[in-house]
Design an enzyme around this catalytic site. Sequence first.
Site, short mmCIF file in Angstrom:
data_model
loop_
_atom_site.label_atom_id
_atom_site.label_comp_id
_atom_site.label_asym_id
_atom_site.label_seq_id
_atom_site.Cartn_x
_atom_site.Cartn_y
_atom_site.Cartn_z
N LYS A 170 0.87 -1.18 0.00
CA LYS A 170 0.00 0.00 0.00
C LYS A 170 0.90 1.23 0.00
O LYS A 170 1.48 1.60 1.02
CB LYS A 170 -0.90 0.06 1.24
CG LYS A 170 -1.92 1.20 1.10
CD LYS A 170 -2.38 1.79 2.42
CE LYS A 170 -1.53 2.92 2.91
NZ LYS A 170 -1.52 4.14 2.06
N GLU A 245 10.42 2.02 9.88
CA GLU A 245 11.39 3.08 9.53
C GLU A 245 10.64 4.38 9.72
O GLU A 245 9.76 4.70 8.92
CB GLU A 245 11.83 2.93 8.07
CG GLU A 245 12.59 1.66 7.75
CD GLU A 245 14.01 1.66 8.27
OE1 GLU A 245 14.53 2.72 8.64
OE2 GLU A 245 14.60 0.57 8.32
N CYS A 279 13.82 11.84 5.77
CA CYS A 279 13.74 11.43 7.18
C CYS A 279 15.06 11.64 7.91
O CYS A 279 15.08 11.87 9.10
CB CYS A 279 13.29 9.99 7.27
SG CYS A 279 14.25 8.92 6.19
N GLU A 379 9.91 17.17 14.09
CA GLU A 379 10.30 16.90 12.71
C GLU A 379 9.46 17.83 11.83
O GLU A 379 8.24 17.70 11.77
CB GLU A 379 10.03 15.44 12.35
CG GLU A 379 10.53 15.10 10.97
CD GLU A 379 10.21 13.67 10.56
OE1 GLU A 379 9.07 13.23 10.72
OE2 GLU A 379 11.13 13.00 10.04
P1 NAD Z 1 2.64 9.00 7.15
O1 NAD Z 1 2.98 8.27 8.39
O2 NAD Z 1 1.57 9.99 7.19
O3 NAD Z 1 2.23 7.96 6.02
C1 NAD Z 1 3.07 6.87 5.67
C2 NAD Z 1 2.21 5.72 5.21
O4 NAD Z 1 1.47 5.24 6.32
C3 NAD Z 1 1.19 6.11 4.14
O5 NAD Z 1 1.10 5.05 3.20
C4 NAD Z 1 -0.08 6.25 4.95
O6 NAD Z 1 -1.25 6.02 4.19
C5 NAD Z 1 0.10 5.16 5.98
N1 NAD Z 1 -0.68 5.32 7.21
C6 NAD Z 1 -1.11 6.46 7.79
N2 NAD Z 1 -1.84 6.17 8.89
C7 NAD Z 1 -1.86 4.82 9.01
C8 NAD Z 1 -2.46 3.92 9.93
N3 NAD Z 1 -3.19 4.34 10.95
N4 NAD Z 1 -2.27 2.59 9.75
C9 NAD Z 1 -1.53 2.13 8.72
N5 NAD Z 1 -0.97 2.94 7.80
C10 NAD Z 1 -1.11 4.27 7.95
O7 NAD Z 1 4.02 9.59 6.63
P2 NAD Z 1 4.27 10.46 5.32
O8 NAD Z 1 3.78 11.83 5.60
O9 NAD Z 1 3.78 9.74 4.11
O10 NAD Z 1 5.87 10.43 5.26
C11 NAD Z 1 6.66 11.26 6.02
C12 NAD Z 1 7.18 10.55 7.25
O11 NAD Z 1 7.88 9.37 6.88
C13 NAD Z 1 8.17 11.37 8.03
O12 NAD Z 1 7.91 11.28 9.40
C14 NAD Z 1 9.50 10.73 7.69
O13 NAD Z 1 10.51 10.94 8.62
C15 NAD Z 1 9.13 9.31 7.57
N6 NAD Z 1 10.11 8.58 6.78
C16 NAD Z 1 10.97 7.70 7.39
C17 NAD Z 1 11.94 7.04 6.66
C18 NAD Z 1 12.89 6.07 7.31
O14 NAD Z 1 13.45 5.26 6.60
N7 NAD Z 1 13.09 6.11 8.60
C19 NAD Z 1 12.02 7.24 5.31
C20 NAD Z 1 11.15 8.15 4.72
C21 NAD Z 1 10.19 8.78 5.47
#
Ligand code: NAD
Length: 476
Positions: A170, A245, A279, A379
């Site tokens: 997803k 992650e 990130c 962040e």
């Molecule tokens: P997000 O957490 O809003 O969304 C990430 C994914 O999770 C999306 O596919 C979203 O639909 C899904 N999601 C949201 N709520 C959920 C739930 N309740 N249950 C299951 N899935 C759910 O993050 P974003 O805004 O898409 O991305 C930015 C974030 O990602 C930042 O915090 C960034 O630091 C982090 N990030 C981490 C890494 C790493 O490797 N550590 C890499 C890239 C991004």
Amino acid sequence: MSHALQFYIDGQWVAPSGNKTLDVIDPSTEEAFATIALGEQADVDKAVAAARAAFPAFAATSRAERLALMRRLAEAYKARYADIADALSREMGAPKELAHRAQAGMGTAHLAKMIETLESFEFEELRGTTLIAKEPIGVVGMITPWNWPLNQIMCKVAPALAAGCTMVLKPSEIAPINAIIFAEVMHEAGVPKGVFNLVNGDGPTVGEAISRHPGVDMVSFTGSTRAGILVAKAAADTVKRVHQELGGKSANIILDDADLQKSVKLGVESVMRNSGQSCNAPTRMFVPERLHEEALAIAKQVAEPLKVGAPSADGVFLGPVVSEVQYEKIQRLIEAGIKEGATLVTGGPGRPEGLNRGYYVRPTVFGGVTDEMAIAREEIFGPVLSILPYGSEDEVIERANDTPYGLASYVQSGSLDRARKVAAKMRSGNVYINYPAWDAGAPFGGYKQSGNGREYAGFGLEEFLEIKGTVGFEAA
Ligand code: NAD
């Protein structure tokens, strides 16, 4: 985009169970340019059933068969490389050059590294009379974000294929088109039906259904710490493995013997690249007190000429940020920085001059930042750098580690030996000394609330494997 309103399940493009849709917004125009279908529980059930049915045969494939499949995938990916880069540039706003070189390029690099890893990976080892075998964990649910979409997708799909796992992906609903093209690439590569499935949808519906599903053996999640916690909670009842992650607020320690000009310049550019939406961006820059003013002057001089503009234009360093929600959050934090008394070195609230449409943010640098300010703790995920003066080396190490996150740290020094000693004290999954070249073989992941588990190469592959000890495998 012919498949945008469908899902890829059991080797074919199928209609969704329901009729909910979501517009995909071009952040440079604030206008919709595509519409995707949003899935429901029933779509996840179908995808998981297909993945479960495909698992026994795929788990039993030989290393050579999986290597052949991954090599075909590399070819198919190459053939659609430009389409993928163009799509992600349009939907998440990465400047075209960054999208074509780094964003799409990460997919190529991780796949190549995983092929190399699989070529020599030891799946079995005899210790005394016990056989230690590493076996595919089963059906993996994959939930990914929008900021480096192909990096995250390939960091999960490639090791899953190498391990012999089947999967349900997803992707982010905010930048889903690149993933739809990726599913076409998987099909083109001849991935056996059911091995790879794609269901689009939002987090609370499809993400949650995947996390909770009893037919899913592991969830590999990349995204915010907030959503990562919800995934772990939803996964708890079925005791599945949860690989996370998550977010970061990485410290960049510039020691007093570092080349200040170079250290500040590369630090500023690292934060501003991808409009601050990485990130592991080094967003807390610690500089010695006596060099603070000089560091601010360098940062200003570096940040001001960085070109902000349409992703399709030439020479653009920063495109728009991904969405209105992100834009508003960044604005709120810039306002908070001003209110809490940080020195605004450059940038600030509002759009850059001349850009009155699109989610464009001014590259912003704050000086004189203190640890308790919101801009030093949260962040921001935008082009906002905080510069913090420090006194002693012991003090800066303690302050750098004083964060709930632990994804990355950066150390700059004229002495490698000194940098190594500081690196050893950092509580983070990665430490980067003197801005090294990217290494697809280094483990990637976080300590503390930045996650659990590691990605990249053999470390990534291990996450997708169960360990079986067969005691008495050899007669004593
Ligand atoms: P997000 O957490 O809003 O969304 C990430 C994914 O999770 C999306 O596919 C979203 O639909 C899904 N999601 C949201 N709520 C959920 C739930 N309740 N249950 C299951 N899935 C759910 O993050 P974003 O805004 O898409 O991305 C930015 C974030 O990602 C930042 O915090 C960034 O630091 C982090 N990030 C981490 C890494 C790493 O490797 N550590 C890499 C890239 C991004």
